[in-house]
Design an enzyme around this catalytic site. Structure first.
Site, PDB file in Angstrom:
ATOM      1  N   PHE A 150      43.095   6.645  15.847  1.00 47.84           N
ATOM      2  CA  PHE A 150      44.258   7.365  15.302  1.00 47.84           C
ATOM      3  C   PHE A 150      44.995   8.173  16.352  1.00 47.84           C
ATOM      4  O   PHE A 150      46.160   8.502  16.187  1.00 47.84           O
ATOM      5  CB  PHE A 150      43.799   8.300  14.160  1.00 47.84           C
ATOM      6  CG  PHE A 150      43.216   9.604  14.642  1.00 47.84           C
ATOM      7  CD1 PHE A 150      44.047  10.679  14.958  1.00 47.84           C
ATOM      8  CD2 PHE A 150      41.844   9.774  14.811  1.00 47.84           C
ATOM      9  CE1 PHE A 150      43.523  11.885  15.428  1.00 47.84           C
ATOM     10  CE2 PHE A 150      41.318  10.968  15.284  1.00 47.84           C
ATOM     11  CZ  PHE A 150      42.162  12.017  15.601  1.00 47.84           C
ATOM     12  N   ARG A 178      44.570   5.900   9.631  1.00 51.43           N
ATOM     13  CA  ARG A 178      45.079   7.268   9.493  1.00 51.43           C
ATOM     14  C   ARG A 178      46.585   7.347   9.788  1.00 51.43           C
ATOM     15  O   ARG A 178      47.287   8.181   9.225  1.00 51.43           O
ATOM     16  CB  ARG A 178      44.369   8.215  10.460  1.00 51.43           C
ATOM     17  CG  ARG A 178      42.886   8.111  10.435  1.00 51.43           C
ATOM     18  CD  ARG A 178      42.275   9.189   9.562  1.00 51.43           C
ATOM     19  NE  ARG A 178      40.847   8.999   9.482  1.00 51.43           N
ATOM     20  CZ  ARG A 178      40.191   8.661   8.373  1.00 51.43           C
ATOM     21  NH1 ARG A 178      40.818   8.496   7.231  1.00 51.43           N
ATOM     22  NH2 ARG A 178      38.895   8.506   8.386  1.00 51.43           N
ATOM     23  N   SER A 227      35.577   5.939  18.541  1.00 52.17           N
ATOM     24  CA  SER A 227      34.420   6.811  18.780  1.00 52.17           C
ATOM     25  C   SER A 227      33.219   5.985  19.267  1.00 52.17           C
ATOM     26  O   SER A 227      33.133   4.772  19.037  1.00 52.17           O
ATOM     27  CB  SER A 227      34.074   7.548  17.488  1.00 52.17           C
ATOM     28  OG  SER A 227      33.781   6.604  16.481  1.00 52.17           O
ATOM     29  N   CYS A 282      41.054  11.449  24.128  1.00 45.04           N
ATOM     30  CA  CYS A 282      39.779  11.034  24.736  1.00 45.04           C
ATOM     31  C   CYS A 282      39.674  11.567  26.148  1.00 45.04           C
ATOM     32  O   CYS A 282      38.605  11.597  26.721  1.00 45.04           O
ATOM     33  CB  CYS A 282      39.658   9.529  24.733  1.00 45.04           C
ATOM     34  SG  CYS A 282      40.920   8.765  25.724  1.00 45.04           S
TER      35      CYS A 282
HETATM   36  P1  NAD Z   1      37.022   5.807  14.952  1.00 47.19           P
HETATM   37  O1  NAD Z   1      35.901   5.263  15.747  1.00 47.19           O
HETATM   38  O2  NAD Z   1      36.708   6.533  13.700  1.00 47.19           O
HETATM   39  O3  NAD Z   1      38.043   4.621  14.528  1.00 47.19           O
HETATM   40  C1  NAD Z   1      38.523   3.689  15.464  1.00 47.19           C
HETATM   41  C2  NAD Z   1      38.748   2.361  14.761  1.00 47.19           C
HETATM   42  O4  NAD Z   1      37.507   1.898  14.239  1.00 47.19           O
HETATM   43  C3  NAD Z   1      39.725   2.455  13.598  1.00 47.19           C
HETATM   44  O5  NAD Z   1      40.608   1.364  13.660  1.00 47.19           O
HETATM   45  C4  NAD Z   1      38.829   2.410  12.377  1.00 47.19           C
HETATM   46  O6  NAD Z   1      39.429   1.749  11.286  1.00 47.19           O
HETATM   47  C5  NAD Z   1      37.623   1.636  12.845  1.00 47.19           C
HETATM   48  N1  NAD Z   1      36.369   2.071  12.196  1.00 47.19           N
HETATM   49  C6  NAD Z   1      36.059   3.336  11.796  1.00 47.19           C
HETATM   50  N2  NAD Z   1      34.824   3.355  11.239  1.00 47.19           N
HETATM   51  C7  NAD Z   1      34.352   2.099  11.303  1.00 47.19           C
HETATM   52  C8  NAD Z   1      33.128   1.478  10.891  1.00 47.19           C
HETATM   53  N3  NAD Z   1      32.148   2.175  10.309  1.00 47.19           N
HETATM   54  N4  NAD Z   1      32.960   0.156  11.103  1.00 47.19           N
HETATM   55  C9  NAD Z   1      33.949  -0.574  11.687  1.00 47.19           C
HETATM   56  N5  NAD Z   1      35.126  -0.040  12.089  1.00 47.19           N
HETATM   57  C10 NAD Z   1      35.325   1.274  11.904  1.00 47.19           C
HETATM   58  O7  NAD Z   1      37.889   6.712  15.959  1.00 47.19           O
HETATM   59  P2  NAD Z   1      39.122   7.648  15.602  1.00 47.19           P
HETATM   60  O8  NAD Z   1      38.629   8.847  14.889  1.00 47.19           O
HETATM   61  O9  NAD Z   1      40.224   6.864  15.022  1.00 47.19           O
HETATM   62  O10 NAD Z   1      39.601   8.047  17.084  1.00 47.19           O
HETATM   63  C11 NAD Z   1      39.032   9.097  17.801  1.00 47.19           C
HETATM   64  C12 NAD Z   1      37.924   8.603  18.713  1.00 47.19           C
HETATM   65  O11 NAD Z   1      38.437   7.631  19.617  1.00 47.19           O
HETATM   66  C13 NAD Z   1      37.363   9.702  19.593  1.00 47.19           C
HETATM   67  O12 NAD Z   1      35.972   9.534  19.678  1.00 47.19           O
HETATM   68  C14 NAD Z   1      38.032   9.461  20.941  1.00 47.19           C
HETATM   69  O13 NAD Z   1      37.324   9.954  22.061  1.00 47.19           O
HETATM   70  C15 NAD Z   1      38.075   7.981  20.956  1.00 47.19           C
HETATM   71  N6  NAD Z   1      39.066   7.486  21.898  1.00 47.19           N
HETATM   72  C16 NAD Z   1      38.607   6.946  23.055  1.00 47.19           C
HETATM   73  C17 NAD Z   1      39.518   6.514  23.997  1.00 47.19           C
HETATM   74  C18 NAD Z   1      39.045   5.915  25.287  1.00 47.19           C
HETATM   75  O14 NAD Z   1      39.870   5.392  26.008  1.00 47.19           O
HETATM   76  N7  NAD Z   1      37.777   5.976  25.612  1.00 47.19           N
HETATM   77  C19 NAD Z   1      40.895   6.617  23.756  1.00 47.19           C
HETATM   78  C20 NAD Z   1      41.322   7.156  22.544  1.00 47.19           C
HETATM   79  C21 NAD Z   1      40.382   7.588  21.613  1.00 47.19           C
END
Ligand code: NAD
Length: 503
Positions: A150, A178, A227, A282
């Site tokens: 998101f 989201r 995440s 991130c």
């Molecule tokens: P999230 O992991 O909750 O969601 C990311 C994606 O995974 C979404 O599209 C969501 O629909 C999907 N998802 C969520 N739960 C799932 C499940 N149980 N099974 C399968 N798919 C699922 O992350 P978020 O809250 O949207 O974003 C924030 C996180 O992303 C933070 O941890 C941040 O550090 C990370 N992030 C990392 C980077 C990087 O480059 N390393 C960049 C941006 C964000």
């Protein structure tokens, strides 16, 4: 009035479905502003079939024609950026200048991808052996998918799709549920740039759709950003289904501040990197390692607290706002409980964002900038990625201890050092276990011509996103050894594997 429906884009057509509805909430007001009927297996099958058919054509389209579409897409995004920024701020809650920065970063990646005729040049060895030439180049994979978080609803999809598409693949985006609407604007701009139907598709949904993507036999590769627990799940499940997977996870980025740093400048940067976008980046700095004695580190903590207190928190609709809300009520409650738990453990809450009230936005998910000192490293505020406007301060006696603290953490996304010592900076750069290092730069996000990625629990897989590494992820190598009939040069065929050097 009922909230509008967020659609999918399949084979160039906007579509809705009757799937399980997911609410999209304005985090500044707590109101439902849109509803996603999630795509199911039938829509996924349809999108993959269309993407496979589109791939057959697109992968055969000349590099110069493909480059033309990328250039046109760059112009579409640049000239319509205000529309995308407005959508991002509305659904994510980040300020307009912050949303604008996201588009600028995304444009960098498109600009890199515009160089595709040069980027896709292979290598050629003439006369490798007598009468034999060898050449190698890279081919696209097929249908690739992107699953995105998101916190950057336009930039992260733009880390992926322009590179995948430039390389000749088709791409299916599953954005965060989201803030899903920026993805539809991107689809509209790809179409306006002349990208054929089916090369870029969007499917809306949540975890069930992700798992269906990971199992789909028609998808060759998956790029994930989100995440750490979900990144690990995506990497393991996608790999088990035989896909190429790159999965970028969460982070706990440290900034080491040496006693010889310009303290006022470091504090400015730490406030911006810790509290910008409400800490939901991130590459946010969430842990400061202050090096030196209590007298040496005291002024830094005081400066961060003063500058953090001055940050204007409010909705993105106000031009005065410097920091918006966090994404959900659950996220806000989690952050507040982590702060309270840390306080109960004996830490000092030097700046407390728990009881912030934003006039006219009592239902919004706001948390104020928070600064915590005297923390135990086993505390949840340190062991977990808080993903909110919370900075914790640790102390170290010297640069060696600071590096050790950083390296003992489970994540390895970004790490920064503030110092005026070249020796300390060089030592830090060489010894720190992070994929991206900043020297007097707090958020060292590499430019579009480099690549982005972390280490340890911040990246599952081999390649970073975008840049040359991204291009490698979306292509595979082919090496050709060629000899043309010419009796004078033809060696005798033998059943034995050649034991002599090539001649
Ligand atoms: P999230 O992991 O909750 O969601 C990311 C994606 O995974 C979404 O599209 C969501 O629909 C999907 N998802 C969520 N739960 C799932 C499940 N149980 N099974 C399968 N798919 C699922 O992350 P978020 O809250 O949207 O974003 C924030 C996180 O992303 C933070 O941890 C941040 O550090 C990370 N992030 C990392 C980077 C990087 O480059 N390393 C960049 C941006 C964000």
């Amino acid at each position: 009035m009922s909230a509008p429906t967020v659609e999918h884009v399949i084979n160039g057509q906007r579509r809705s479905t009757g799937g399980d509805p997911i609410d999209v909430t304005d985090p500044a007001t707590g109101r439902v502003i849109a509803v996603i009927p999630a795509a199911g297996q039938a829509e996924l099958d349809e999108a993959v079939a269309a993407a496979q058919a589109a791939f057959d054509q697109w992968s055969q389209t000349s590099l110069t024609k493909r480059a033309g579409v990328l250039f046109a897409f760059r112009e579409q995004v640049a000239s319509r950026r205000a529309e995308i920024e407005e959508i991002i701020s509305r659904e994510h809650g980040k300020t307009r200048p912050d949303a604008a920065g996201e588009i600028t970063r995304g444009l960098e990646i498109i600009e890199f991808a515009c160089g595709l005729p040069q980027l896709l040049q292979g290598t050629y060895a003439d006369q490798l052996s007598t009468g034999v030439d060898t050449y190698a180049y890279r081919e696209p994979l097929g249908v690739c998918a992107g699953i995105t978080p998101f916190n950057f609803p336009a930039m992260v999809p733009l880390w992926m799709a322009p590179i995948a598409i430039a390389a000749g693949n088709s791409f299916i985006l599953k954005p965060s549920e989201r803030d899903p609407s920026a993805s539809l604007k991107l689809a509209e701009l790809w179409a306006a740039a002349g990208l054929p139907d089916g090369v870029f598709s969007v499917l809306q949904g949540g975890p069930a759709l992700v798992d269906a993507i990971l199992a789909h036999p028609g998808i060759e590769a998956v790029s994930f950003v989100g995440s750490t627990p979900i990144a690990k799940h995506v990497y393991e499940r996608g790999s088990a289904h035989g896909k190429r997977v790159q999965a970028l996870g969460g982070a706990k980025n440290h900034a080491v501040v040496m006693p010889d740093a310009d303290i006022d400048e470091a504090a400015d940067h730490l406030v911006a990197a810790g509290y910008g976008s409400a800490g939901q980046r991130c590459m946010a700095i969430s842990a400061v390692v202050a090096v030196g004695t209590e007298e040496e580190t005291g002024p830094l903590i005081k400066a961060i607290a003063e500058k953090g207190k001055a940050v204007v928190v409010g909705p993105s609709t106000s031009e005065d706002s410097e920091m918006g809300p966090v994404i959900t009520a659950a996220s806000r409650d989690r952050i507040l409980s982590i702060i309270s738990e840390t306080e109960a453990e004996g830490a000092q809450i030097v700046l407390d964002g728990r009881d912030l009230s934003v006039p006219g936005h009592a239902e919004g998910y706001f948390v104020g900038p928070t600064l915590i000192t005297g923390i135990d490293r086993s505390s949840r505020a340190y062991t977990e990625e808080v993903f909110g406007p919370v900075l914790v301060v640790l102390r170290a006696a010297d640069v060696d201890e600071a590096i050790r603290i950083v390296n003992e953490g489970p994540y390895g996304n970004g790490a920064a050092i503030f110092t005026s010592s070249g020796a300390a900076a060089r030592k830090f750069q060489r010894e720190v276990q992070a994929g991206m290092v900043g020297i007097n730069v707090p958020i060292p996000v590499p430019a579009g011509s480099f690549s982005f990625g972390g280490r340890k629990a911040s990246l599952f897989g081999d390649t970073h996103v975008y840049g040359r590494e991204g291009l490698n992820f979306y292509t595979r190598a082919k090496a050709v050894t060629s000899r043309w009939p010419d009796s004078a040069l033809r060696p005798a065929a033998s059943l034995a594997f050649p034991s002599e050097p090539r001649h």
